[in-house]
Design a protein around this motif. Structure first.
Motif, short mmCIF file in Angstrom:
data_model
loop_
_atom_site.label_atom_id
_atom_site.label_comp_id
_atom_site.label_asym_id
_atom_site.label_seq_id
_atom_site.Cartn_x
_atom_site.Cartn_y
_atom_site.Cartn_z
N HIS A 68 -4.77 7.95 4.50
CA HIS A 68 -3.68 7.72 3.55
C HIS A 68 -3.93 8.63 2.34
O HIS A 68 -4.44 8.18 1.30
CB HIS A 68 -3.62 6.26 3.12
N PRO A 69 -3.62 9.91 2.46
CA PRO A 69 -4.05 10.89 1.46
C PRO A 69 -3.52 10.66 0.05
O PRO A 69 -4.23 10.92 -0.92
CB PRO A 69 -3.54 12.22 2.03
N ILE A 70 -2.31 10.16 -0.07
CA ILE A 70 -1.76 9.96 -1.42
C ILE A 70 -2.48 8.81 -2.12
O ILE A 70 -2.78 8.89 -3.32
CB ILE A 70 -0.24 9.72 -1.36
N ASN A 71 -2.79 7.76 -1.39
CA ASN A 71 -3.56 6.66 -1.97
C ASN A 71 -4.95 7.12 -2.40
O ASN A 71 -5.43 6.79 -3.49
CB ASN A 71 -3.70 5.52 -0.96
N THR A 72 -5.59 7.89 -1.53
CA THR A 72 -6.92 8.40 -1.87
C THR A 72 -6.85 9.34 -3.07
O THR A 72 -7.71 9.30 -3.96
CB THR A 72 -7.54 9.13 -0.67
N LEU A 73 -5.82 10.17 -3.09
CA LEU A 73 -5.65 11.09 -4.22
C LEU A 73 -5.46 10.33 -5.52
O LEU A 73 -6.04 10.70 -6.56
CB LEU A 73 -4.45 12.01 -3.97
N LEU A 74 -4.70 9.26 -5.49
CA LEU A 74 -4.50 8.45 -6.69
C LEU A 74 -5.81 7.82 -7.13
O LEU A 74 -6.11 7.76 -8.33
CB LEU A 74 -3.44 7.38 -6.43
N SER A 75 -6.61 7.36 -6.18
CA SER A 75 -7.93 6.80 -6.52
C SER A 75 -8.81 7.85 -7.18
O SER A 75 -9.52 7.58 -8.16
CB SER A 75 -8.62 6.28 -5.25
N LYS A 193 4.30 2.54 5.33
CA LYS A 193 4.57 1.19 4.83
C LYS A 193 3.29 0.39 4.60
O LYS A 193 3.17 -0.36 3.63
CB LYS A 193 5.48 0.45 5.82
N GLU A 194 2.32 0.56 5.49
CA GLU A 194 1.08 -0.21 5.36
C GLU A 194 0.27 0.18 4.13
O GLU A 194 -0.55 -0.60 3.64
CB GLU A 194 0.22 -0.02 6.62
N ALA A 195 0.51 1.38 3.63
CA ALA A 195 -0.27 1.86 2.48
C ALA A 195 0.46 1.67 1.16
O ALA A 195 -0.10 1.98 0.10
CB ALA A 195 -0.60 3.34 2.67
N LEU A 196 1.68 1.14 1.19
CA LEU A 196 2.46 1.04 -0.04
C LEU A 196 1.90 0.01 -1.02
O LEU A 196 1.81 0.27 -2.22
CB LEU A 196 3.92 0.70 0.28
N LYS A 197 1.51 -1.17 -0.52
CA LYS A 197 0.98 -2.19 -1.42
C LYS A 197 -0.28 -1.72 -2.15
O LYS A 197 -0.37 -1.86 -3.39
CB LYS A 197 0.71 -3.49 -0.66
N PRO A 198 -1.27 -1.18 -1.44
CA PRO A 198 -2.45 -0.64 -2.15
C PRO A 198 -2.07 0.46 -3.14
O PRO A 198 -2.66 0.56 -4.21
CB PRO A 198 -3.33 -0.10 -1.03
N PHE A 199 -1.08 1.26 -2.76
CA PHE A 199 -0.64 2.33 -3.66
C PHE A 199 -0.10 1.75 -4.97
O PHE A 199 -0.44 2.24 -6.05
CB PHE A 199 0.44 3.18 -2.99
N TYR A 200 0.72 0.73 -4.88
CA TYR A 200 1.30 0.14 -6.09
C TYR A 200 0.22 -0.47 -6.98
O TYR A 200 0.32 -0.41 -8.22
CB TYR A 200 2.34 -0.92 -5.73
N ARG A 201 -0.81 -1.05 -6.37
CA ARG A 201 -1.91 -1.61 -7.17
C ARG A 201 -2.66 -0.49 -7.90
O ARG A 201 -2.98 -0.62 -9.09
CB ARG A 201 -2.86 -2.41 -6.27
N LEU A 202 -2.94 0.57 -7.17
CA LEU A 202 -3.63 1.71 -7.78
C LEU A 202 -2.78 2.34 -8.88
O LEU A 202 -3.28 2.72 -9.94
CB LEU A 202 -3.96 2.76 -6.71
N TRP A 203 -1.49 2.43 -8.61
CA TRP A 203 -0.58 3.05 -9.58
C TRP A 203 -0.53 2.23 -10.87
O TRP A 203 -0.52 2.79 -11.97
CB TRP A 203 0.82 3.17 -8.98
N THR A 204 -0.52 0.92 -10.75
CA THR A 204 -0.53 0.05 -11.93
C THR A 204 -1.79 0.27 -12.75
O THR A 204 -1.74 0.34 -13.99
CB THR A 204 -0.43 -1.43 -11.51
N LEU A 205 -2.92 0.39 -12.07
CA LEU A 205 -4.18 0.66 -12.77
C LEU A 205 -4.12 2.01 -13.48
O LEU A 205 -4.57 2.14 -14.62
CB LEU A 205 -5.34 0.63 -11.77
#
Length: 235
Positions: A68-75, A193-205
């Motif tokens: 999930h590259p975008i999630n990892t990139l946000l992290s 879709k499976e990565a959207l919830k973790p993404f939103y949490r990371l984005w909020t942080l």
């Protein structure tokens, strides 16, 4: 998301993130030349260690991180904002602890390594994004990345350091880094879709960190005065 729309956004992000990373390292090199003296040595070691650490980061970017590259990139951007944006403050705090010179130096160089490793993650993640979505090419990713680093070097040399100073620059670049991280929301259409919830949490942080570092940027002058007083009193 329309790939024609996503491509320029990704290129801008690549440019900004490369810009921020090199400025973080130049900040640390200049700060260490004040704390530990020997400017040439500090710059050479910092840039050399940065390049080496980028290689380590690129090697570490295995499939489990690029799934999930975008999630990892946000992290990665969250960590870079915290470490890079507050790097000068961290050095001042370490200096206030009156640590042995070798301990202070080791801690400072750990910061350099951390920024380098995290930066090394970025390019493979962008490779994965453009490969899966067929948005752009790896050559363009590399070219924009190098150009961003070049512009960052010039801006630090001729604008940030002589005009804004180190503390304001660290907060400003951290703010830009955090802003780039929050802008990944624009690319949410590329996320499964499976990565959207973790993404939103990371984005909020990331948004919370953006606000925090924005406040620090606004208060950079008194923060700088406080640390400079402590720095001068140490001698």
């Amino acid at each position: 998301m329309n790939t024609a729309f996503a491509s320029p956004i990704i290129n801008v992000l690549i440019f900004i993130l490369a810009f921020c990373s090199i400025v973080y390292e130049l900040l640390l090199a200049q700060a260490l030349s004040a704390f530990l003296e020997n400017t040439v040595l500090r710059y050479c070691v910092t840039i050399g260690l940065y390049m080496f650490s980028m290689g380590l980061g690129a090697l570490a970017a295995e499939e489990k991180y690029t799934k999930h590259p975008i999630n990892t990139l946000l992290s990665v951007e969250i960590l870079l904002t915290l470490i890079g944006g507050f790097s000068l403050g961290i050095l001042h705090v370490l200096n206030m602890l009156y640590l042995p010179r070798i301990v202070f130096s080791a801690a400072a160089h750990i910061l350099i390594i951390c920024i380098g490793v995290l930066t090394g993650f970025e390019v493979p993640l962008f490779f994965e994004i453009v490969r899966i979505k067929k948005i752009s090419s790896e050559n363009i990713v590399l070219g924009v990345n190098y150009f961003g680093a070049f512009v960052g070097t010039g801006c630090f040399t001729f604008v940030f350091y002589p005009i804004a100073g180190l503390m304001a620059t660290s907060f400003f670049v951290g703010f830009i880094n955090a802003l780039a991280g929050t802008s990944l929301m624009i690319l949410r259409g590329l996320i499964s879709k499976e990565a959207l919830k973790p993404f939103y949490r990371l984005w909020t942080l990331q948004v919370m960190i953006l606000v925090m570092i924005g406040i620090c940027l606004f208060c950079s002058d008194p923060i700088n005065e406080y640390f400079m007083d402590r720095y001068m009193n140490a001698f």
